[in-house]
Design a protein around this motif. Sequence first.
Motif, PDB file in Angstrom:
ATOM      1  N   ALA A   1      31.193  36.378  44.310  1.00 42.32           N
ATOM      2  CA  ALA A   1      32.427  35.704  43.907  1.00 42.32           C
ATOM      3  C   ALA A   1      32.918  36.202  42.556  1.00 42.32           C
ATOM      4  O   ALA A   1      34.128  36.248  42.296  1.00 42.32           O
ATOM      5  N   THR A   2      31.998  36.570  41.664  1.00 45.72           N
ATOM      6  CA  THR A   2      32.402  37.067  40.343  1.00 45.72           C
ATOM      7  C   THR A   2      33.185  38.371  40.485  1.00 45.72           C
ATOM      8  O   THR A   2      34.185  38.591  39.807  1.00 45.72           O
TER       9      THR A   2
ATOM     10  N   ARG B   1      34.911  39.302  43.060  1.00 47.59           N
ATOM     11  CA  ARG B   1      36.215  39.013  43.643  1.00 47.59           C
ATOM     12  C   ARG B   1      37.128  38.319  42.650  1.00 47.59           C
ATOM     13  O   ARG B   1      38.344  38.506  42.670  1.00 47.59           O
ATOM     14  N   ALA B   2      36.550  37.514  41.747  1.00 46.35           N
ATOM     15  CA  ALA B   2      37.377  36.855  40.735  1.00 46.35           C
ATOM     16  C   ALA B   2      37.889  37.883  39.728  1.00 46.35           C
ATOM     17  O   ALA B   2      39.031  37.799  39.262  1.00 46.35           O
ATOM     18  N   ASN B   3      37.060  38.850  39.370  1.00 48.27           N
ATOM     19  CA  ASN B   3      37.484  39.868  38.412  1.00 48.27           C
ATOM     20  C   ASN B   3      38.489  40.834  39.016  1.00 48.27           C
ATOM     21  O   ASN B   3      39.283  41.423  38.285  1.00 48.27           O
TER      22      ASN B   3
ATOM     23  N   LYS C   1      37.696  39.513  51.151  1.00 46.39           N
ATOM     24  CA  LYS C   1      36.414  38.927  51.541  1.00 46.39           C
ATOM     25  C   LYS C   1      35.901  39.512  52.853  1.00 46.39           C
ATOM     26  O   LYS C   1      36.682  39.990  53.660  1.00 46.39           O
TER      27      LYS C   1
END
Lengths: 253, 634
Positions: free
Chosen positions: B619-620, B622-624, B630
Motif C-alpha cells: 500500500a505504501t 501505491r500511495a507514493n 492494484k
Amino acid sequence: MYDDSENYDPFCFSIIKQRTMKNKFQYIVLLALIIFSVACKKDNYKAPSSHLTGRIQYNGENIQVEYDKVPFELYQYGFGKVGSIGQVFAPDGTFSCLLFDGEYKFIIANGQGPFKWKQTSAGNPDTLVINLSGDKNIDIDVTPYYMIRTPQLAVSAGKVTGTFKAEKIITDASAKNIESVSLYINKTAFVSATDNIAVTTVTGANITDPNNISMNVTIPALVPTQKYVFARIGLKIAGVEDRIYSPVQKLTF
Amino acid sequence: MKKIYLYIGMASLLAAGSCKRDSEFLNVQPTSIISTDLAFENSSNVLSVLANLYNRQVDFSTVKDWATMADFSESFPSENGRANLVQRNSWGYGEWATWDYAYIRELNLFLERLEASTTLAAADKAQFKAEARFLRANYYFEMVKRMGGVPLILKSLSYDFSGKTDDLQYPRAKESELYDFVISEAEAIKGDLPIDTKSSAVFCARATRGAALAMEARAALYAGSIAKYGAGTPTVSLTGGEVGIPASMANAYYTKALNAAKQIISGSVGNYALYNKKPDLSENFANIFIDKGNNPETIFIEDFKLKSGKVHYFTGSNQPRYGAEEEEGGRINPSLNLVESFEKLDNTFAPIPIADGSGNPIYYTNQTDPFAGRDARLAGTVMLPGTSFKGRTVDIWNGYVLADGSVFSGDDRGQQKVLPGTTGLRQVVGFDGPINAKEFTAQSGFYLRKYLDPAIGSGSRGTNSELPFIRYRYAEVLLNAAEASFELGNTADAALYMNQVRLRAGLTTPLTPADITFDRIVHERRVELAFEGHFFYDMKRWRLAHVVWDGVKMTVTDLLSDIGKATKRNTQPYALWPFKYYNPASPNDGKWLYRIVLPSLVTGANTFQMGNYYSAIDATVRANNPKIVKQPNQ
C-alpha cells in the motif's frame, strides 16, 4: 535436588539488594518525577468510537459467505497517504467496524464475493460514500449469481441430509453456471469449504433439478464426543472464486 | 654555531608543512570510501562492484534458507517453529512479493558509470555491461513472475528536492512488455558474454552466453504459457495488460523459447550436456548438485566457497539427524505426495505398494524394497528409509506392528521399551523417527537428499558447505524445449527432448510422440526439478495453482488416485511410515510394512486464491505512486 526454586538465588541478588537499598529510594522518586513530568500531556486523539455495522443483502436476505474470504475496503481521504482499511464479512454476511467520525468510501474489490458489485464504466468497483457521525447501520445491496432457497438440514441415523433450491438470480449475458454444490459439516460454527470434518459434493453436471437438490453426508467419529454438528450448504459458481452458502445450522442428535 | 643549522632546518620543515591553504587542509579524502572514478578505473575494481550486484540476486528457492523449499505440500517442514506452513489454510496476498528498486537503481547506476569510464579496455567494458544487463533482466524476470507488469526503469532516477515527484512516478508496464524486455536483453547481450568452456569450475557463476539463452528460453516459455493458459482464468487479468497476456501471443513466445533452447542444445554456446558420470543412476542424479569440477550440466549457479565467508548450512539443516556431525538437521521431509509421483520403470504411475488387493499389508524383507523399480530420480532426490548418507544408514521407522495390527511405539528417538510378551528392553522407534510433532525427525518418513553435501564438515556449524545452488541447468533447457515443441504441436520433437532427460533417470523405454500430453510435461518438470524453485512458478503459469491447492483437505483416496495428473489435488503433505512386524509365530516376523499417515501437525489445507496469482503491491508503494494499479482479485 534443590527444588525450592523461589528461594534459589544463584547470583546472590539478595545481597546486592540489601546494599543498594539506601540509595534506591532517591532514584525511585527521581524516576517518578521524570515520568510524571513527561506524562501529563493529554493524548491527541480520542479512541475511535463510532460503530459502523451492516450487512450485504439481496432483497432483504443476507448473503452468506465463507469466514475470512470476502473482504471489503474502506478508504478515508485527507490524511496524507491513502491506504485501505481492510476488513472481511462475517460468515452470515454482516460486518462491524469501530471508526472515527468522517467520510468513508466503501468498495468491494473486483472478483470478491459470490455476487456482482456495481462497477464504473471503466470496470473499476463503484464507490459507496458513507458519512459517519455516531453509530450507523447500513444495508449494502449486491446481486448474487445464485441464491440458496429453502435450505432444509436434518440429521438422522448418523447422517446429515440437506435439500434446497438453487435460484438463478442473474440471467442476463453475464449469467454463470453452477460448478458444484456441497454439503459441509463441522464441529464448530465455522463451516465452509476450508473448515469442515466431512463433505459431500455434487457437480453441476449431475444436478438434474436445480429446484430440488438433495444431498447427504455421513457424520464421522467426533473426537472428543459431542452430540451436535453444524451444517451448511455451499454453492460454487463456475468462474467465481467465493461460494455462496446457506445459513449455518446447529443439528443435535 | 652549529645549532643555527638545526634551527633553520626546523623552521624550514615547519614552513613546508604549513604552506597548505586552510580550505585544502580541511578537504581530506576519506580513506574508507572508494570514489566512483577509482571504482571504475580498472577491471578488477569494477569486478568488485559487480560481485556485490551478483550477490544480491533473488531466488525463489535457495540453499541459503531451507524453508524456501519446504512449502506447497511437496514436503513436511520438520521444525515446529515452521509448522505454520502446514497449519495455515491460505497464503497472504503479499506473500512472495519483491520490489527492490534500490537494486535496479544500482544496476542502472553501474551501467551509466561504466559507460562514462574511459580507462577500461573495450572488451572488458562490453562484458561487464552485458553482465549487468543480464542481472537487471534476470531481476525483472523474477519480479514479473511474482508481481506481473512492474515499472520498467532503465536509467537511474534522482529526486531534485523540488517537491514534485511526478516525473519519478512510472506506471506499471504490461506483463508482456516485461517478458519482451527479458527476451530482447538476452538477445542483445549474448554476443558480449563469454562461452562457457567448462575449463574452470567456477566459470558458470558469472553470466555466460548459455546463461543468457537459458534465461531467454525460460522467460519466453513462461510468457507463452501465461498467454495460453491465462485464457482459462479470465479474472486473473487487468484491462491495461499489467497482468495477463493475450492468448494470440502464445505461439510467438513458444517459438522464441524453442529457438533459444535449441541454440544451447546445438552446442554452439558451450559444451553443455546431461551429467552422466556415475553408473548408479540415483547417485548420478544426486551428484549433479554436488560435483563442482567440470560439471557439464550447470549453466548458471550461485557459487559458495569454504573459508571465504560465503558458505551455506543447507546440509546442516536437512541432514539425517541421527549420528550427524552436529546432531541436528532433518528439516525438509519430502511428502508421500511427491514420492509416489515418481513413476515406475515401465512408464506407468502407481502408489507405493503397501497392501495387497484384499487390503492386507505387504511384508518386505528390506526397507527399500517398496521403492524398487522406480525412476532413479526418486532415490536421488529423496533419502528413502534404509538408504544411507555419509556411510550411515538412516534409522527411520515408527515402531512395531503387533500380531493384532496395533502399533507399539515410543515418543522419543530410539526409545527402548519392553514388547508385550517379552522380557528385556529393545528399541521400538527409529533414531530418525518418525514421531509425530517431534521436530527434526523424518515425520513424513523421508529425508531430503538433493543438495546434501557428502563432504566432511558440511553438516558442522564451524565449516558449512560450499555446494553451489544451480539456477539454470541443462536438463531444464531440454524440458523447456520439450514443452515449447509440445505446445507448438510437434510432439515428436517433444518426445525426443524429454526422452533424453528420462533416459538419464533410468527410464529406458522411450515415450512415443503420442504419449506426450500436458500431464506428462507437468509431471516431468515436477520430478526432475523438485525443490529447485520451479514447481510454484510452473503451477502459476499453467494456472493450475488454484486447482491443485483448492483448500479441500485430502483424503487417502485423493492421495492414491490420479497420480501423474496435472490437476491432482495437493493440499496436505502425507507421510509413509515404516514399521517392523512383531509376531514370532508368523514367517513375516521382523519384516517391514508401511502405513500411510497424515502427520498430526498437518491441520490446514493449502488454498490458493485467485488473488494469490500475483503478489500484492504494498500500500505504501501505491500511495507514493498513484499510477500503480492494484493486482486483480485482491
